[in-house]
Design a protein around this motif. Structure first.
Motif: not given
Length: 170
Positions: A104-109, A114-123, A161-170
């Motif tokens: 479970x720890x691995x699954x959560x991590x 994956x989300x951190x890598x996708x939604x990084x500072x560049x995105x 844009x910030x609100x849309x980005x937050x709302x788009x998160x799964x």
């Protein structure tokens, strides 16, 4: 009280460090920690939560316990989310983290990482600059009645844009 009741000669459950330490050392502490308790009483400490997750060993990750009031809670839903004002709830989350099976720890991590890598500072930068460019384009085409309206539109679009980005998160 916790350390007195539960420490062994070679292990201390809680370590409190009240000073600045080098970032590499901090990352090492994050990696060693079986759980990370990040419980701001209002939005803040988002980077602490993300750095904790990023520092984990993928083969044996710790568990993030995160305040519902932190902005990072919107994108780190696999953390154990707590109300920092509910002490019993925080205690229950600490116990759950301490007893969480490795799978479970691995699954959560993996999901958080994956989300951190996708939604990084560049995105974030690309989305924000795109929204600002759109606002400036409206100004340049004369769709807004003057410089103050243009500045207001840029600020609104940036916030949107910030609100849309937050709302788009799964």
């Amino acid at each position: 009280h916790i350390n007195v009741a539960h420490a062994d000669p070679d292990w201390t459950p809680l370590r409190y460090v009240n000073r600045n330490i080098p970032h590499a050392m901090l990352a090492g502490y994050y990696r060693m920690a079986r759980s990370g308790l990040v419980t701001p009483l209002h939005d803040g400490m988002n980077l602490v939560a993300k750095e904790y997750v990023a520092a984990q060993d993928p083969e044996d990750p710790g568990v993030l316990i995160l305040s519902l009031l932190a902005g990072a809670a919107l994108e780190m839903k696999e953390a154990l989310l707590v109300n920092p004002h509910d002490l019993d709830g925080v205690a229950d989350a600490i116990a759950a983290a301490a007893n969480m099976p490795l799978a479970e720890r691995k699954e959560r991590w993996h999901a958080m990482m994956a989300r951190l890598l996708e939604h990084d500072i560049h995105a974030w930068r690309r989305g924000y600059l795109s929204a600002l460019q759109g606002a400036w384009s409206c100004c340049a085409r004369g769709h807004l009645p003057g410089p103050e309206a243009c500045v207001n539109q840029v600020q609104l679009r940036g916030s949107a844009a910030i609100a849309r980005a937050a709302a788009a998160l799964p």
